[in-house]
Motif scaffolding. Structure first.
Motif, mmCIF file in Angstrom:
data_model
loop_
_atom_site.group_PDB
_atom_site.id
_atom_site.type_symbol
_atom_site.label_atom_id
_atom_site.label_comp_id
_atom_site.label_asym_id
_atom_site.label_seq_id
_atom_site.Cartn_x
_atom_site.Cartn_y
_atom_site.Cartn_z
ATOM 1 N N VAL A 98 0.838 -1.207 0.000
ATOM 2 C CA VAL A 98 0.000 0.000 0.000
ATOM 3 C C VAL A 98 0.866 1.249 0.000
ATOM 4 O O VAL A 98 0.620 2.198 -0.748
ATOM 5 C CB VAL A 98 -0.960 -0.005 1.208
ATOM 6 N N VAL A 99 1.902 1.261 0.828
ATOM 7 C CA VAL A 99 2.758 2.437 0.907
ATOM 8 C C VAL A 99 3.500 2.637 -0.416
ATOM 9 O O VAL A 99 3.677 3.771 -0.876
ATOM 10 C CB VAL A 99 3.728 2.315 2.096
ATOM 11 N N GLY A 102 2.115 4.869 -3.179
ATOM 12 C CA GLY A 102 2.388 6.299 -3.190
ATOM 13 C C GLY A 102 3.480 6.699 -4.164
ATOM 14 O O GLY A 102 3.646 7.891 -4.453
ATOM 15 N N VAL A 121 9.694 4.370 0.834
ATOM 16 C CA VAL A 121 8.740 3.528 1.560
ATOM 17 C C VAL A 121 9.259 3.214 2.956
ATOM 18 O O VAL A 121 8.535 3.331 3.953
ATOM 19 C CB VAL A 121 8.467 2.229 0.766
ATOM 20 N N SER A 124 9.012 6.254 5.163
ATOM 21 C CA SER A 124 7.627 6.580 5.527
ATOM 22 C C SER A 124 7.089 5.609 6.576
ATOM 23 O O SER A 124 6.399 6.014 7.519
ATOM 24 C CB SER A 124 6.745 6.553 4.281
ATOM 25 N N PHE A 150 -2.113 4.683 5.586
ATOM 26 C CA PHE A 150 -2.442 5.672 4.554
ATOM 27 C C PHE A 150 -1.638 6.949 4.710
ATOM 28 O O PHE A 150 -1.296 7.615 3.729
ATOM 29 C CB PHE A 150 -3.945 5.946 4.544
ATOM 30 N N ARG A 153 1.645 6.061 3.134
ATOM 31 C CA ARG A 153 1.544 6.102 1.667
ATOM 32 C C ARG A 153 1.625 7.536 1.155
ATOM 33 O O ARG A 153 2.302 7.824 0.155
ATOM 34 C CB ARG A 153 0.233 5.462 1.206
ATOM 35 N N GLN A 157 4.671 9.516 -1.197
ATOM 36 C CA GLN A 157 4.390 10.282 -2.420
ATOM 37 C C GLN A 157 5.143 11.605 -2.448
ATOM 38 O O GLN A 157 5.322 12.192 -3.508
ATOM 39 C CB GLN A 157 2.881 10.539 -2.527
#
Length: 257
Positions: A98-99, A102, A121, A124, A150, A153, A157
């Protein structure tokens, strides 16, 4: 009009679902690096606004400018965190997967992740203190952990603007404070944060400005001005409650007039 390069400009936008207009002629500007709370009753158009700001919903009228350029000219400038109930948490992916999503605007959907992607990643995941969950399926997460995924993610980004739709709903106090702490760090990085919330006291105490809407703009400015009682009554109608100690509450069981 002269456009400064460091702001979000929303100019008389109207957005509809089919024949039903949800937002009508909404205009506001957000300085680069500001933290704005979006407040309004259920059905006011808060989620619709966020989806329009990332191009998920077309505009009937008006325009959105980011850094002085039309929406769509920036590939990875805006990160959007939807409400958790909009996500299929049964989808068979891990937290790390999921991450990494981003990074798709940076590298494309089919290119394998490179060293920069993997580093972003890992950074984060570490910042949100969920590195130990990297290989965990998202279906096994608590609500607070889902929120942190989230947020990670969005961090991966590396956005200029972060949009969060009701991030404080249904999470514990620890996750709420972790989210607010992240927003403080993002402010230092000059990341603009626009967050919808039903918590009027939080909006008043932790944000630079409040955007109060009910399909149209009701008020926009510093919290002490935007959240004046007359503005709140215009937005919420009979669903606005004032307690004995002056705290402001919203009773969403009663639709606004």
């Amino acid at each position: 009009m002269t456009h400064t390069p460091h702001r979000l400009e929303v100019e008389k936008i109207s957005v509809a679902y089919g024949e039903k207009t949800i937002l009508k002629e909404l205009s506001f500007q957000v300085p680069h690096g500001a933290r704005v709370a979006v407040v309004g009753p259920n059905g006011a158009g808060k989620s619709t606004l966020f989806k329009a700001l990332v191009g998920l919903l077309p505009l009937q009228a008006g325009q959105i400018l980011i850094h002085g350029l039309p929406l769509g000219d920036h590939q990875d400038c805006v990160a959007y965190i939807p409400q958790r109930e909009e996500v299929d948490w049964r989808f068979p992916v891990t937290v790390s997967d999921v991450v990494m999503m981003g990074r798709f605007n940076t590298r494309g959907w089919f290119a394998p992740p490179n060293r920069d992607d993997r580093a972003a990643v890992a950074r984060s995941l570490g910042e949100m203190k969920i590195a130990d969950l990297a290989k965990t399926s998202i279906s096994d997460l608590s609500g607070g952990q889902q929120q942190r995924v989230f947020l990670a993610r969005a961090l991966a980004q590396e956005p200029h603007i972060l949009l969060m739709d009701e991030p404080f709903t249904g999470v514990d106090a620890t996750t709420q404070e972790a989210t607010l702490a992240l927003l403080d760090r993002l402010r230092e990085r000059q990341v603009t944060a626009i967050i919808s919330t039903h918590d009027l006291n939080l909006a008043a105490s932790r944000f630079d400005a409040v955007l109060l809407i009910n399909k149209r703009l009701v008020a926009y400015g510093e919290p002490k001005d935007a959240l004046k009682q007359e503005n709140l009554k215009l937005a919420f109608g009979n669903s606005l409650l004032v307690t004995e100690n002056g705290a402001l509450l919203v009773d969403e069981c009663c639709p606004p007039e």
